[in-house]
Design a protein around this motif. Structure first.
Motif, PDB file in Angstrom:
ATOM      1  N   GLY A  17       0.820  -1.207   0.000  1.00 14.55           N
ATOM      2  CA  GLY A  17       0.000   0.000   0.000  1.00 14.55           C
ATOM      3  C   GLY A  17       0.851   1.253   0.000  1.00 14.55           C
ATOM      4  N   LYS A  18       0.200   2.385  -0.046  1.00 12.83           N
ATOM      5  CA  LYS A  18       0.871   3.681  -0.093  1.00 12.83           C
ATOM      6  C   LYS A  18       1.152   4.179   1.314  1.00 12.83           C
ATOM      7  CE  LYS A  18       2.294   7.706  -1.659  1.00 12.83           C
ATOM      8  NZ  LYS A  18       3.640   7.825  -2.236  1.00 12.83           N
ATOM      9  N   TRP A  19       2.422   4.303   1.634  1.00 10.76           N
ATOM     10  CA  TRP A  19       2.827   4.816   2.932  1.00 10.76           C
ATOM     11  C   TRP A  19       3.371   6.232   2.779  1.00 10.76           C
ATOM     12  CZ3 TRP A  19       2.337   2.699   7.774  1.00 10.76           C
ATOM     13  CH2 TRP A  19       1.929   1.363   7.834  1.00 10.76           C
ATOM     14  N   LEU A  67       2.743   6.976   8.552  1.00 13.03           N
ATOM     15  CA  LEU A  67       3.723   6.358   9.446  1.00 13.03           C
ATOM     16  C   LEU A  67       3.533   6.872  10.865  1.00 13.03           C
ATOM     17  CD1 LEU A  67       6.247   4.681  10.123  1.00 13.03           C
ATOM     18  CD2 LEU A  67       7.630   6.659   9.422  1.00 13.03           C
ATOM     19  N   GLU A  68       3.368   8.190  11.006  1.00 12.10           N
ATOM     20  CA  GLU A  68       3.162   8.765  12.336  1.00 12.10           C
ATOM     21  C   GLU A  68       1.901   8.203  12.978  1.00 12.10           C
ATOM     22  OE1 GLU A  68       5.106  10.675  14.081  1.00 12.10           O
ATOM     23  OE2 GLU A  68       6.625  11.214  12.600  1.00 12.10           O
ATOM     24  N   ALA A  69       0.840   8.056  12.194  1.00 13.51           N
ATOM     25  CA  ALA A  69      -0.409   7.503  12.722  1.00 13.51           C
ATOM     26  C   ALA A  69      -0.218   6.049  13.154  1.00 13.51           C
ATOM     27  CB  ALA A  69      -1.511   7.613  11.669  1.00 13.51           C
ATOM     28  N   TYR A  70       0.522   5.298  12.357  1.00 10.09           N
ATOM     29  CA  TYR A  70       0.784   3.895  12.688  1.00 10.09           C
ATOM     30  C   TYR A  70       1.591   3.797  13.982  1.00 10.09           C
ATOM     31  CZ  TYR A  70       3.489  -0.434  12.645  1.00 10.09           C
ATOM     32  OH  TYR A  70       4.113  -1.595  13.010  1.00 10.09           O
ATOM     33  N   LEU A  71       2.662   4.589  14.107  1.00  9.43           N
ATOM     34  CA  LEU A  71       3.485   4.542  15.314  1.00  9.43           C
ATOM     35  C   LEU A  71       2.685   4.923  16.553  1.00  9.43           C
ATOM     36  CD1 LEU A  71       6.802   6.120  13.952  1.00  9.43           C
ATOM     37  CD2 LEU A  71       6.322   3.706  14.373  1.00  9.43           C
ATOM     38  N   ALA A  72       1.817   5.915  16.412  1.00  8.82           N
ATOM     39  CA  ALA A  72       0.982   6.328  17.542  1.00  8.82           C
ATOM     40  C   ALA A  72       0.029   5.204  17.950  1.00  8.82           C
ATOM     41  CB  ALA A  72       0.204   7.590  17.184  1.00  8.82           C
ATOM     42  N   SER A  73      -0.451   4.443  16.957  1.00  6.98           N
ATOM     43  CA  SER A  73      -1.415   3.376  17.245  1.00  6.98           C
ATOM     44  C   SER A  73      -0.793   2.214  18.016  1.00  6.98           C
ATOM     45  CB  SER A  73      -2.015   2.847  15.942  1.00  6.98           C
ATOM     46  OG  SER A  73      -1.075   2.066  15.221  1.00  6.98           O
ATOM     47  N   VAL A 130      13.569   9.213   7.014  1.00  4.35           N
ATOM     48  CA  VAL A 130      12.450   9.324   6.075  1.00  4.35           C
ATOM     49  C   VAL A 130      12.542  10.639   5.302  1.00  4.35           C
ATOM     50  CG1 VAL A 130       9.946   9.562   5.869  1.00  4.35           C
ATOM     51  CG2 VAL A 130      10.907   7.798   7.357  1.00  4.35           C
ATOM     52  N   ALA A 131      12.874  11.715   6.017  1.00  2.41           N
ATOM     53  CA  ALA A 131      13.001  13.012   5.341  1.00  2.41           C
ATOM     54  C   ALA A 131      14.117  12.997   4.310  1.00  2.41           C
ATOM     55  CB  ALA A 131      13.257  14.104   6.385  1.00  2.41           C
ATOM     56  N   GLU A 132      15.197  12.289   4.591  1.00  2.25           N
ATOM     57  CA  GLU A 132      16.348  12.288   3.698  1.00  2.25           C
ATOM     58  C   GLU A 132      16.205  11.307   2.538  1.00  2.25           C
ATOM     59  OE1 GLU A 132      21.245  11.817   3.899  1.00  2.25           O
ATOM     60  OE2 GLU A 132      20.034  11.756   5.736  1.00  2.25           O
ATOM     61  N   HIS A 133      15.639  10.127   2.824  1.00  2.00           N
ATOM     62  CA  HIS A 133      15.632   9.061   1.815  1.00  2.00           C
ATOM     63  C   HIS A 133      14.266   8.796   1.211  1.00  2.00           C
ATOM     64  CE1 HIS A 133      19.802   8.174   2.737  1.00  2.00           C
ATOM     65  NE2 HIS A 133      19.487   8.222   4.017  1.00  2.00           N
ATOM     66  N   GLY A 134      13.254   9.469   1.713  1.00  2.00           N
ATOM     67  CA  GLY A 134      11.943   9.385   1.088  1.00  2.00           C
ATOM     68  C   GLY A 134      11.042   8.323   1.687  1.00  2.00           C
ATOM     69  N   GLU A 135       9.784   8.387   1.269  1.00  2.00           N
ATOM     70  CA  GLU A 135       8.772   7.487   1.826  1.00  2.00           C
ATOM     71  C   GLU A 135       8.951   6.043   1.375  1.00  2.00           C
ATOM     72  OE1 GLU A 135       5.358   9.671   0.541  1.00  2.00           O
ATOM     73  OE2 GLU A 135       5.313  10.924   2.361  1.00  2.00           O
ATOM     74  N   GLN A 136       9.832   5.802   0.420  1.00  2.00           N
ATOM     75  CA  GLN A 136      10.075   4.435  -0.062  1.00  2.00           C
ATOM     76  C   GLN A 136      10.635   3.524   1.027  1.00  2.00           C
ATOM     77  OE1 GLN A 136      13.081   4.508  -3.135  1.00  2.00           O
ATOM     78  NE2 GLN A 136      14.464   5.805  -1.940  1.00  2.00           N
ATOM     79  N   ILE A 137      11.261   4.108   2.063  1.00  2.00           N
ATOM     80  CA  ILE A 137      11.844   3.273   3.116  1.00  2.00           C
ATOM     81  C   ILE A 137      10.832   2.949   4.219  1.00  2.00           C
ATOM     82  CG2 ILE A 137      14.111   4.309   2.693  1.00  2.00           C
ATOM     83  CD1 ILE A 137      13.820   5.755   5.403  1.00  2.00           C
ATOM     84  N   ILE A 138       9.671   3.598   4.212  1.00  2.00           N
ATOM     85  CA  ILE A 138       8.713   3.412   5.308  1.00  2.00           C
ATOM     86  C   ILE A 138       8.224   1.966   5.418  1.00  2.00           C
ATOM     87  CG2 ILE A 138       6.446   4.078   6.191  1.00  2.00           C
ATOM     88  CD1 ILE A 138       6.956   6.889   5.153  1.00  2.00           C
ATOM     89  N   PRO A 139       7.874   1.291   4.301  1.00  2.00           N
ATOM     90  CA  PRO A 139       7.434  -0.103   4.448  1.00  2.00           C
ATOM     91  C   PRO A 139       8.449  -0.990   5.163  1.00  2.00           C
ATOM     92  CG  PRO A 139       6.891   0.702   2.266  1.00  2.00           C
ATOM     93  CD  PRO A 139       7.739   1.759   2.907  1.00  2.00           C
TER      94      PRO A 139
END
Length: 473
Positions: A137-139, A144-150, A332-341
């Motif tokens: 899916g699209k991260w 990511l912040e919402a997931y970590l908070a959950s 994440v800020a440096e390398h982009g949302e591609q690393i979030i998964p």
């Protein structure tokens, strides 16, 4: 002259080649069976049971339902030895009498053979996680912040199955010692997997991660180094603290937890997965350590040295924030949302492994506590076999006095029946039943156990009944 590139082929071992390579590795003299239950201040000795390894199939990916079977235990033991060849271990009492073991463990041959089979063993050991964790899916940074908070990782949680098993055990002190033994592979070389990720060059995040490592190593003061504090915890409750003293009592899942971080650290393509697992570990460790202090104090009273855990309560509140603010968000800020998964996957995989280890330990304690009951079950199961009502496969074994069956497990229930002689049947640290002629015990599937012969000779049978309950109807 042709300038066409030579076709690239990834290195992979399969089939007979893999089986032969694993056996060659496991046949190192330091990996042969032990004649004692414990390794006395020799960090190079680890019992890999090569006589059994040669019959195992590592060329597949087991399902989650299979990962507590013996082949997985063998894989985890071998991987522990492969990973730790990168670490420097020296005996507390010095190398006198152990120098040959030292050279055999760190030899180029041992390290080369280990690296050759490591990718296949990692596929076998951790491949099940591909089916357990999905991060498609699209991260985005926001999701990511919402997931970590959950996750509520910083909030107090309830007692784990393992902690409940200790408190409700018929022998809480024995259960608590078995619990402390399970952490020894990690805690006695603490932060060693993590250090694999602070080597190299990747900007400010590298320095931030190194700050966490420095904390773990007590800022260079040996007496405040976390592994040193854990040695004192073990000693305070009557355990030895030399590395892998209790190798034969490590559960499959305990090695799985420890090896998971070596796996992530050794394979740098999984760097961002480690970042996620690190955050979750540090964020949840504070509450775990609070509960550990309470548990050990309740079981052992004031004799338990709990500074290892109280130190983490103070430090890891800070580490969790550091991992989030100084690692995850900047990366994440440096390398982009591609690393979030990958970050999310590290968290979720570790949670799966934690659940497996928690259940495995609780089940082992229940098995240890129920030793007398499993011994009583011998009679009805043996009656079903001796009457011919069930006819399971059987192995006939004759062993001399002092013969030690190094710890292992079976993939199905088994009945051990003593024909003559005396056997000490061991189901965990300080947990055993004495079996005489005509007696025996049901051996529960996937449960760690071993045995030693206490008579001049012992003749016994192992009946592979599959599910012992089918013999009771």
């Amino acid at each position: 002259m042709s300038h066409a590139p030579f076709p690239y082929e990834p290195f992979e071992l399969h089939g007979k080649q893999l089986q032969e390579a694993v056996l060659r590795y496991a046949s190192n003299p330091v990996y042969l069976d032990n004649e004692e239950w414990e390794n006395d201040d020799n960090p190079y000795r680890r019992q890999l049971r090569p006589q059994v390894v040669e019959h195992l199939d590592f060329d597949r990916v087991p399902a989650r339902s299979e990962i507590l079977e013996y082949t997985s235990l063998a894989a985890q033991r071998i991987l522990t030895s492969i990973y730790e060849a990168d670490l420097v271990f020296l005996p507390d009492s010095g190398l006198k009498g152990k120098y040959e073991d030292f050279k055999n463990f760190y030899s180029p041959t041992n390290r080369a053979l280990g690296e050759a089979v490591r990718p296949a063993l990692e596929r076998f050991a951790f491949g099940f996680l591909d089916q357990e964790v999905e991060t498609s899916g699209k991260w985005t940074a926001e999701s990511l912040e919402a997931y970590l908070a959950s996750l509520d990782a910083n909030l107090p949680g309830g007692a784990t199955l393992a902690e409940k098993a200790i408190r409700s055990s018929s022998d809480p002190e024995r259960a608590a010692r078995m619990w402390l033994i399970q952490f020894a592979p990690d805690f006695l070389s603490e932060a060693s997997p993590m250090i694999r990720n602070v080597l190299g060059h990747y900007g400010e995040a590298q320095s931030e991660w190194f700050k966490i490592v420095i904390d773990e190593y007590g800022y260079g003061v040996h007496d405040t180094k976390h592994s040193r504090l854990y040695e004192q915890t073990m000693q305070s409750v009557g355990l030895k603290s030399d590395l892998h003293h209790y190798w034969q009592y490590y559960l499959n899942s305990s090695l799985l937890v420890n090896n998971y971080f070596h796996y992530l650290g050794k394979n740098h393509e999984l760097f961002f997965r480690y970042v996620g697992a690190l955050y979750y570990t540090e964020a949840t460790l504070v509450d775990f350590c609070r509960r550990a202090v309470s548990l050990l104090t309740d079981v052992f009273g004031d004799t338990a040295d709990v500074r290892y855990f109280t130190e983490h309560v103070h430090i890891d509140q800070h580490h969790g924030r550091m991992a989030l603010d100084n690692l995850i968000r900047p990366l994440v800020a440096e390398h982009g949302e591609q690393i979030i998964p990958e970050i999310v996957r590290g968290i979720e995989e570790y949670r799966v492994i934690q659940d497996i280890a928690d259940d495995d330990f609780a089940t082992q304690i229940a098995w240890m506590d129920a030793g007398p009951e499993y011994k009583k079950l011998h009679a009805p199961v043996w009656e079903a076999i001796s009457s011919g009502r069930v006819t399971p496969p059987v192995a006939h074994i004759v062993e001399p006095n002092g013969e030690l069956s190094n710890t292992h497990c079976h993939d199905g229930d088994e009945l051990c029946h003593i024909v003559s002689g005396t056997m000490k049947f061991v189901s965990g640290f300080d947990s055993y039943q004495i079996l005489e002629a005509g007696e025996g015990t049901v051996i529960q599937r996937n449960r760690l156990h071993g045995a030693i012969i206490e008579s001049e000779e012992c003749v016994y049978q192992i009946h592979s009944v599959g599910d012992y309950k089918s013999c009771l109807s």
